[in-house]
Design a protein around this motif. Structure first.
Motif, PDB file in Angstrom:
ATOM      1  N   GLU A   1      75.400  98.763  46.073  1.00 13.09           N
ATOM      2  CA  GLU A   1      75.460  98.126  44.749  1.00 13.09           C
ATOM      3  C   GLU A   1      76.643  97.163  44.694  1.00 13.09           C
ATOM      4  O   GLU A   1      77.768  97.529  45.045  1.00 13.09           O
ATOM      5  N   ALA A   2      76.351  95.938  44.239  1.00 13.91           N
ATOM      6  CA  ALA A   2      77.405  94.912  44.230  1.00 13.91           C
ATOM      7  C   ALA A   2      78.345  95.061  43.039  1.00 13.91           C
ATOM      8  O   ALA A   2      79.495  94.629  43.107  1.00 13.91           O
ATOM      9  N   ALA A   3      77.880  95.676  41.947  1.00 11.91           N
ATOM     10  CA  ALA A   3      78.737  95.811  40.757  1.00 11.91           C
ATOM     11  C   ALA A   3      79.734  96.939  40.961  1.00 11.91           C
ATOM     12  O   ALA A   3      79.408  97.968  41.544  1.00 11.91           O
ATOM     13  N   GLY A   4      80.944  96.718  40.465  1.00 12.91           N
ATOM     14  CA  GLY A   4      81.916  97.801  40.396  1.00 12.91           C
ATOM     15  C   GLY A   4      82.602  98.157  41.693  1.00 12.91           C
ATOM     16  O   GLY A   4      83.244  99.197  41.779  1.00 12.91           O
ATOM     17  N   ARG A   5      82.454  97.318  42.724  1.00 10.41           N
ATOM     18  CA  ARG A   5      83.197  97.602  43.956  1.00 10.41           C
ATOM     19  C   ARG A   5      84.665  97.267  43.725  1.00 10.41           C
ATOM     20  O   ARG A   5      84.973  96.167  43.261  1.00 10.41           O
ATOM     21  N   THR A   6      85.534  98.181  44.025  1.00 10.29           N
ATOM     22  CA  THR A   6      86.952  97.878  43.807  1.00 10.29           C
ATOM     23  C   THR A   6      87.482  97.120  45.017  1.00 10.29           C
ATOM     24  O   THR A   6      87.361  97.565  46.144  1.00 10.29           O
ATOM     25  N   GLN A   7      88.020  95.968  44.735  1.00 14.14           N
ATOM     26  CA  GLN A   7      88.496  95.095  45.801  1.00 14.14           C
ATOM     27  C   GLN A   7      89.709  94.324  45.322  1.00 14.14           C
ATOM     28  O   GLN A   7      89.923  94.209  44.131  1.00 14.14           O
TER      29      GLN A   7
END
Ligand SMILES: [Fe+2]
Length: 293
Positions: free
Chosen positions: A123-129
């Protein structure tokens, strides 16, 4: 802002394409638009549907991919048989993407260099980077270790989400408008530093002034919260069963969400373009009135 997204009514990857559509395709692509194929999907065979799970990822890479010319599978955790089956799926997508591009852009024939082909199961949303790696911020693609010397980054995306979830993009203002805004703020290029980074193995080739500018433009866009919020932009939800193509070094894009995407990257020399003046290299050289590579 005029919408940068142009629809094309193709339904197959192998369509024979009329010259009028080929002209519209190259004008859209080289003009910094996104070619959108709402009816062009990629079908998985029943036994391939098991690959629609993030559990096949090795957890280190966000993508599972066939690397460049080597075509070995990276980022994957599974048995040898599963790896072969998934590689076959990804290779079939690469073949379709190549056929579509050959049909749309006959002028580029023989000049397009196939690079990585990826399945993006996370999932692309909400990846902490970190902000620099945060692709939910508008940006143009530029990679610190991989100087391009003006070579274009061409990408073919296809949403294969099985439960109706769109790939949520934002598409920003024209490249020249963005460049005009940020160029005065960029640090100067230092040839000695570019030579040192290459000698130390930090870059795969010497970073040209063009690469220096593209990298700092990437960072400047992402670091500017006011720009992210207020710059001209359109939201675009690409539904499952649709495909889109753009030069990702030119189109300002941000990925806000979505899961299960296939993506093919290609490289194209500036000399193969029909309108090289519209490329980031052409635009930047014109603005700065000097050669950058
Ligand atoms: Fe990107």
């Amino acid at each position: 802002m005029q919408s940068p997204i142009v629809e094309f009514p193709l339904r197959t990857w192998q369509a024979s394409i009329e010259p009028a559509m080929q002209k519209q395709a190259f004008e859209t692509l080289e003009g910094g638009g996104v070619l959108y194929f709402p009816q062009l999907g990629f079908d998985l065979q029943d036994e391939e549907k098991r690959f629609l799970s993030p559990s096949w990822s090795d957890g280190k890479s966000k993508n599972i991919y066939l690397r460049g010319k080597e075509r070995n599978l990276r980022g994957f955790a599974g048995s040898e048989d599963d790896a072969l089956a998934l590689a076959a799926l990804i290779e079939r997508y690469a073949s379709n993407a190549g056929q579509l591009l050959n049909g749309l852009f006959p002028a580029y024939a023989g000049s397009m260099d196939m690079s990585n082909t990826s399945l993006r199961p996370v999932e692309a949303a909400g990846r902490t980077q970190s902000w620099r790696h945060d692709d939910s911020r508008l940006h143009t693609d530029a990679f610190p270790s991989k100087p391009t010397h003006g070579r274009r980054i061409l990408r073919v995306f296809c949403n294969i989400n099985p439960v109706g979830k769109p790939r949520q993009w934002r598409v920003g203002e024209p490249f020249a408008d963005m460049a005009r805004r940020f160029l005065p703020r960029l640090p100067p290029y230092r040839p000695w530093m570019a030579r040192a980074m290459y000698a130390l193995g930090i870059t795969k080739s010497r970073r040209s002034e063009y690469d220096h500018i593209m990298l700092h433009l990437h960072d400047a866009q992402k670091a500017d919260a006011f720009y992210q919020k207020n710059a001209p932009q359109v939201a675009m939800p690409f539904p499952p069963g649709s495909t889109w193509i753009c030069f990702s070094d030119q189109v300002l894009h941000a990925v806000m969400g979505g899961q299960y995407l296939l993506e093919q990257t290609l490289h194209l020399p500036v000399a193969a373009l029909i309108e090289p003046n519209h490329s980031p290299l052409g635009v930047l050289q014109e603005m700065l009135d000097r050669v950058l590579i």
